[in-house]
Design a protein around this motif. Structure first.
Motif, PDB file in Angstrom:
ATOM      1  N   TRP A   1       0.799  -1.228   0.000  1.00 42.86           N
ATOM      2  CA  TRP A   1       0.000   0.000   0.000  1.00 42.86           C
ATOM      3  C   TRP A   1       0.830   1.276   0.000  1.00 42.86           C
ATOM      4  O   TRP A   1       0.810   2.043  -0.954  1.00 42.86           O
ATOM      5  N   LYS A   2       1.579   1.530   1.077  1.00 35.85           N
ATOM      6  CA  LYS A   2       2.285   2.808   1.173  1.00 35.85           C
ATOM      7  C   LYS A   2       3.611   2.614   1.908  1.00 35.85           C
ATOM      8  O   LYS A   2       3.765   1.700   2.713  1.00 35.85           O
TER       9      LYS A   2
ATOM     10  N   ALA B   1       7.003   0.362   5.447  1.00 37.33           N
ATOM     11  CA  ALA B   1       5.714   0.232   4.759  1.00 37.33           C
ATOM     12  C   ALA B   1       4.605  -0.183   5.713  1.00 37.33           C
ATOM     13  O   ALA B   1       4.840  -0.832   6.737  1.00 37.33           O
ATOM     14  N   LYS B   2       3.390   0.182   5.351  1.00 38.11           N
ATOM     15  CA  LYS B   2       2.178  -0.365   5.952  1.00 38.11           C
ATOM     16  C   LYS B   2       1.289  -0.819   4.808  1.00 38.11           C
ATOM     17  O   LYS B   2       1.093  -0.081   3.824  1.00 38.11           O
ATOM     18  N   ASN B   3       0.751  -2.013   4.938  1.00 37.42           N
ATOM     19  CA  ASN B   3      -0.032  -2.615   3.872  1.00 37.42           C
ATOM     20  C   ASN B   3      -1.481  -2.826   4.295  1.00 37.42           C
ATOM     21  O   ASN B   3      -1.873  -2.454   5.405  1.00 37.42           O
ATOM     22  N   ILE B   4      -2.277  -3.426   3.422  1.00 32.95           N
ATOM     23  CA  ILE B   4      -3.696  -3.636   3.678  1.00 32.95           C
ATOM     24  C   ILE B   4      -3.950  -5.132   3.787  1.00 32.95           C
ATOM     25  O   ILE B   4      -3.551  -5.905   2.912  1.00 32.95           O
TER      26      ILE B   4
ATOM     27  N   GLN C   1      -7.080   7.649  -5.813  1.00 33.69           N
ATOM     28  CA  GLN C   1      -6.976   7.626  -4.355  1.00 33.69           C
ATOM     29  C   GLN C   1      -5.521   7.635  -3.891  1.00 33.69           C
ATOM     30  O   GLN C   1      -5.201   8.209  -2.851  1.00 33.69           O
ATOM     31  N   ASP C   2      -4.639   7.018  -4.651  1.00 27.61           N
ATOM     32  CA  ASP C   2      -3.214   7.097  -4.308  1.00 27.61           C
ATOM     33  C   ASP C   2      -2.721   8.541  -4.359  1.00 27.61           C
ATOM     34  O   ASP C   2      -1.896   8.960  -3.542  1.00 27.61           O
ATOM     35  N   GLN C   3      -3.214   9.303  -5.314  1.00 25.91           N
ATOM     36  CA  GLN C   3      -2.825  10.706  -5.380  1.00 25.91           C
ATOM     37  C   GLN C   3      -3.343  11.466  -4.168  1.00 25.91           C
ATOM     38  O   GLN C   3      -2.630  12.282  -3.578  1.00 25.91           O
ATOM     39  N   LYS C   4      -4.580  11.168  -3.780  1.00 27.27           N
ATOM     40  CA  LYS C   4      -5.148  11.821  -2.594  1.00 27.27           C
ATOM     41  C   LYS C   4      -4.376  11.436  -1.337  1.00 27.27           C
ATOM     42  O   LYS C   4      -4.143  12.276  -0.452  1.00 27.27           O
ATOM     43  N   LEU C   5      -3.946  10.165  -1.247  1.00 24.09           N
ATOM     44  CA  LEU C   5      -3.140   9.730  -0.105  1.00 24.09           C
ATOM     45  C   LEU C   5      -1.825  10.493  -0.071  1.00 24.09           C
ATOM     46  O   LEU C   5      -1.401  10.985   0.993  1.00 24.09           O
ATOM     47  N   LEU C   6      -1.173  10.614  -1.211  1.00 24.34           N
ATOM     48  CA  LEU C   6       0.096  11.325  -1.306  1.00 24.34           C
ATOM     49  C   LEU C   6      -0.075  12.787  -0.913  1.00 24.34           C
ATOM     50  O   LEU C   6       0.701  13.337  -0.124  1.00 24.34           O
ATOM     51  N   GLU C   7      -1.107  13.430  -1.439  1.00 25.62           N
ATOM     52  CA  GLU C   7      -1.329  14.846  -1.169  1.00 25.62           C
ATOM     53  C   GLU C   7      -1.713  15.105   0.285  1.00 25.62           C
ATOM     54  O   GLU C   7      -1.346  16.131   0.859  1.00 25.62           O
ATOM     55  N   THR C   8      -2.460  14.180   0.874  1.00 24.13           N
ATOM     56  CA  THR C   8      -2.957  14.385   2.239  1.00 24.13           C
ATOM     57  C   THR C   8      -1.927  14.029   3.295  1.00 24.13           C
ATOM     58  O   THR C   8      -1.821  14.709   4.325  1.00 24.13           O
ATOM     59  N   THR C   9      -1.153  12.961   3.064  1.00 22.02           N
ATOM     60  CA  THR C   9      -0.257  12.449   4.097  1.00 22.02           C
ATOM     61  C   THR C   9       1.224  12.645   3.801  1.00 22.02           C
ATOM     62  O   THR C   9       2.045  12.562   4.719  1.00 22.02           O
ATOM     63  N   GLY C  10       1.592  12.848   2.526  1.00 15.74           N
ATOM     64  CA  GLY C  10       3.004  12.921   2.178  1.00 15.74           C
ATOM     65  C   GLY C  10       3.684  11.572   2.178  1.00 15.74           C
ATOM     66  O   GLY C  10       4.903  11.481   2.015  1.00 15.74           O
TER      67      GLY C  10
ATOM     68  N   MET D   1       4.272   7.671   0.553  1.00 17.44           N
ATOM     69  CA  MET D   1       4.449   7.234  -0.817  1.00 17.44           C
ATOM     70  C   MET D   1       3.626   5.983  -1.138  1.00 17.44           C
ATOM     71  O   MET D   1       3.872   4.919  -0.549  1.00 17.44           O
ATOM     72  N   PRO D   2       2.634   6.059  -2.012  1.00 22.74           N
ATOM     73  CA  PRO D   2       1.955   4.836  -2.445  1.00 22.74           C
ATOM     74  C   PRO D   2       2.962   3.869  -3.062  1.00 22.74           C
ATOM     75  O   PRO D   2       3.889   4.290  -3.767  1.00 22.74           O
ATOM     76  N   ILE D   3       2.811   2.582  -2.770  1.00 21.19           N
ATOM     77  CA  ILE D   3       3.718   1.583  -3.352  1.00 21.19           C
ATOM     78  C   ILE D   3       3.230   1.316  -4.770  1.00 21.19           C
ATOM     79  O   ILE D   3       2.493   0.376  -5.045  1.00 21.19           O
ATOM     80  N   ARG D   4       3.650   2.195  -5.638  1.00 21.45           N
ATOM     81  CA  ARG D   4       3.189   2.206  -7.030  1.00 21.45           C
ATOM     82  C   ARG D   4       4.407   2.395  -7.930  1.00 21.45           C
ATOM     83  O   ARG D   4       5.224   3.284  -7.700  1.00 21.45           O
ATOM     84  N   LYS D   5       4.525   1.543  -8.945  1.00 18.22           N
ATOM     85  CA  LYS D   5       5.659   1.679  -9.859  1.00 18.22           C
ATOM     86  C   LYS D   5       5.557   3.010 -10.604  1.00 18.22           C
ATOM     87  O   LYS D   5       4.461   3.538 -10.819  1.00 18.22           O
ATOM     88  N   ASP D   6       6.679   3.543 -10.989  1.00 15.49           N
ATOM     89  CA  ASP D   6       6.735   4.830 -11.691  1.00 15.49           C
ATOM     90  C   ASP D   6       6.061   5.939 -10.893  1.00 15.49           C
ATOM     91  O   ASP D   6       5.433   6.840 -11.444  1.00 15.49           O
ATOM     92  N   LEU D   7       6.218   5.869  -9.571  1.00 10.12           N
ATOM     93  CA  LEU D   7       5.588   6.852  -8.684  1.00 10.12           C
ATOM     94  C   LEU D   7       5.987   8.276  -9.057  1.00 10.12           C
ATOM     95  O   LEU D   7       5.147   9.168  -9.159  1.00 10.12           O
ATOM     96  N   ALA D   8       7.293   8.497  -9.239  1.00  7.98           N
ATOM     97  CA  ALA D   8       7.797   9.846  -9.478  1.00  7.98           C
ATOM     98  C   ALA D   8       7.245  10.460 -10.754  1.00  7.98           C
ATOM     99  O   ALA D   8       7.016  11.672 -10.824  1.00  7.98           O
ATOM    100  N   THR D   9       7.033   9.638 -11.783  1.00  4.40           N
ATOM    101  CA  THR D   9       6.503  10.169 -13.043  1.00  4.40           C
ATOM    102  C   THR D   9       4.980  10.205 -13.049  1.00  4.40           C
ATOM    103  O   THR D   9       4.389  11.095 -13.641  1.00  4.40           O
ATOM    104  N   THR D  10       4.353   9.235 -12.378  1.00  3.96           N
ATOM    105  CA  THR D  10       2.884   9.216 -12.325  1.00  3.96           C
ATOM    106  C   THR D  10       2.352  10.477 -11.644  1.00  3.96           C
ATOM    107  O   THR D  10       1.337  11.042 -12.057  1.00  3.96           O
ATOM    108  N   TYR D  11       3.050  10.910 -10.606  1.00  6.53           N
ATOM    109  CA  TYR D  11       2.626  12.102  -9.860  1.00  6.53           C
ATOM    110  C   TYR D  11       3.681  13.208  -9.973  1.00  6.53           C
ATOM    111  O   TYR D  11       4.017  13.864  -8.992  1.00  6.53           O
ATOM    112  N   ALA D  12       4.157  13.405 -11.180  1.00 12.26           N
ATOM    113  CA  ALA D  12       5.224  14.385 -11.414  1.00 12.26           C
ATOM    114  C   ALA D  12       4.813  15.787 -10.976  1.00 12.26           C
ATOM    115  O   ALA D  12       5.632  16.546 -10.446  1.00 12.26           O
TER     116      ALA D  12
END
Length: 432
Positions: free
Chosen positions: A152-153, A315-318, A342-351, A353-364
């Protein structure tokens, strides 16, 4: 958020377990029926204020569009640790459908208790998880090759340094030269000799099983290019030159008095007692307005570039729990909560990192607008977690006991104790 949680307990008084109310479940439905069933569910999320904010918003958004599948969200009930609360709830059959705060190291134990649903049994689950998280997902598989937790994150840990203290010690505040063990120790010596701070760094010296994640394991991950503390078949990997080098580095830190050996009340970095800390992006908001900080990757013996440095993800997972009657809804909500939006909302709200490949480019755009988080967005692609297994907690505790004696206290012969610790670690990891 980084949590220095207390040791897991699997035996809790029945009264405590039964007090955990407001949970979905109350006995397991048959697997096939439950996995298809739709209806109301309950979820737990962390009591961290930013995560509560994200969780409430996600639940409200879902409920607006799913009147017949309402989600009730609540904070994890109070207890000594989240792991202890979950373990008790599994025993009592009072777990919620989903917990958005699963410690990866505890997942094998929850699985052994019969508390977790095998997510891989849902149609398309492996493909969904691997498409979202990429190669990182592999380390969160259980020994049978299935996912009993949804990656998850993460909060990839790095070295934070206090620029004001570094300036007082005569160190460069923009290029602090901390990438090698020798450079780090030289900087620590200047901090101590100058009196700029009582300590150079102050990892928590207590004996809980998870503490290696914030001193030994980040540097071991960096030293080995992302190797975990055990292989997939449970064999310890750290009785090697790299493992000894990391242990010797930390032993020197303690021998020289660059780190303290007593537990402190409060945050040593925030209070100026220590010039550096090993922390994740959760710390950015925590230290805002309190410390003028910089961040660099954890050091290695000879130094490597930032874009090649690995670390621990915190990390913390689900997890989905077997007492859940409406697992069909739980799976649908789990996918909703880990969607790109929702991963974007998690990133914006908490700072975090969603465990998502290409994180840096997905949320550039996010990282462009929040440059303090850019390094962590990049670092999130290179993390290695605790090994997966039914006895990971016990294995990590055994390692911490070795580390406390041989490294923090400096007692006995380090090499022989490391070898013995590795042998014990392997035995415990291979127990089922």
């Amino acid at each position: 958020m980084q949590r220095r949680m207390l040791a897991i307990g699997t035996a809790i008084a029945a009264a405590t377990a039964l007090a955990l109310t407001g949970c979905s479940g109350g006995g397991s439905a048959s697997n096939s029926d439950a996995m298809k069933a739709k209806g109301p569910i309950t979820i737990w999320y962390s009591n961290n204020a930013q995560e509560v904010q994200w969780g409430k918003a996600a639940v409200a958004s879902w409920n607006e569009d799913h009147p017949d599948q309402q989600v009730k969200g609540q904070e994890v009930p109070a207890g000594k640790s989240t792991e202890e609360v979950i373990g008790a709830a599994i025993t009592a059959g009072t777990t919620p459908c989903l917990v958005f705060n699963n410690l990866p190291a505890a997942t094998g134990q929850f699985q052994k208790q019969g508390g977790l649903v095998d997510l891989s049994k849902f149609s398309g689950a492996d493909a969904y998880i691997e498409a979202r998280s990429g190669d990182t997902a592999d380390q969160y598989k259980s020994s049978d090759g299935d996912f009993y937790q949804m990656p998850w994150k993460s909060n990839p840990v790095m070295i934070f340094y206090n620029k004001e203290i570094f300036k007082k010690a005569g160190l460069d505040t923009e290029d602090p030269k901390l990438s090698t063990y020798d450079d780090f120790l030289a900087a620590a010596a200047k901090i101590k000799a100058s009196g700029a701070a009582p300590y150079a760094i102050y990892p928590t010296p207590t004996s809980e099983f998870f503490q290696p994640n914030f001193d030994y394991l980040p540097l071991y991950a960096a030293a080995t290019g992302g190797k975990g503390m055990a292989t997939k078949d449970g064999k310890a990997t750290f009785d090697t030159q790299a493992g000894r080098d990391v242990a010797e580095f930390w032993k020197t830190v303690y021998e020289k008095g660059y780190a303290g050996t007593e537990q402190l009340q409060g945050d040593a970095f925030a209070t100026g007692k220590a010039a550096m800390a090993i922390v994740g992006p959760w710390a950015i908001a925590s230290y805002k307005g309190k410390v003028d900080w910089g961040s660099v990757p954890v050091p290695t013996k000879d130094g490597i570039s930032a874009d090649q440095t690995w670390t621990f993800p915190d990390a913390k997972n689900i997890g989905m729990y077997s007492s859940c009657k409406n697992q069909g809804t739980a799976w649908d909500f789990l996918k909703y909560a880990t969607s790109k939006d929702q991963d974007q909302k998690l990133l914006e709200t908490t700072g975090q990192m969603p465990i998502r490949k290409d994180l840096a480019t997905t949320y550039a755009d996010y990282f462009s607008q929040n440059p303090a988080y850019q390094e962590f967005g990049s670092q999130a692609a290179r993390t290695v977690d605790d090994p997966a297994g039914a006895n990971t907690i016990a294995a990590l505790q055994g390692f911490r006991d070795f580390y406390t004696k041989a490294v923090i206290s400096g007692q006995g012969n380090l090499d022989s104790q490391l070898k013995a610790a590795a042998s014990k670690f392997t035995q415990q990891m291979q127990q089922q």
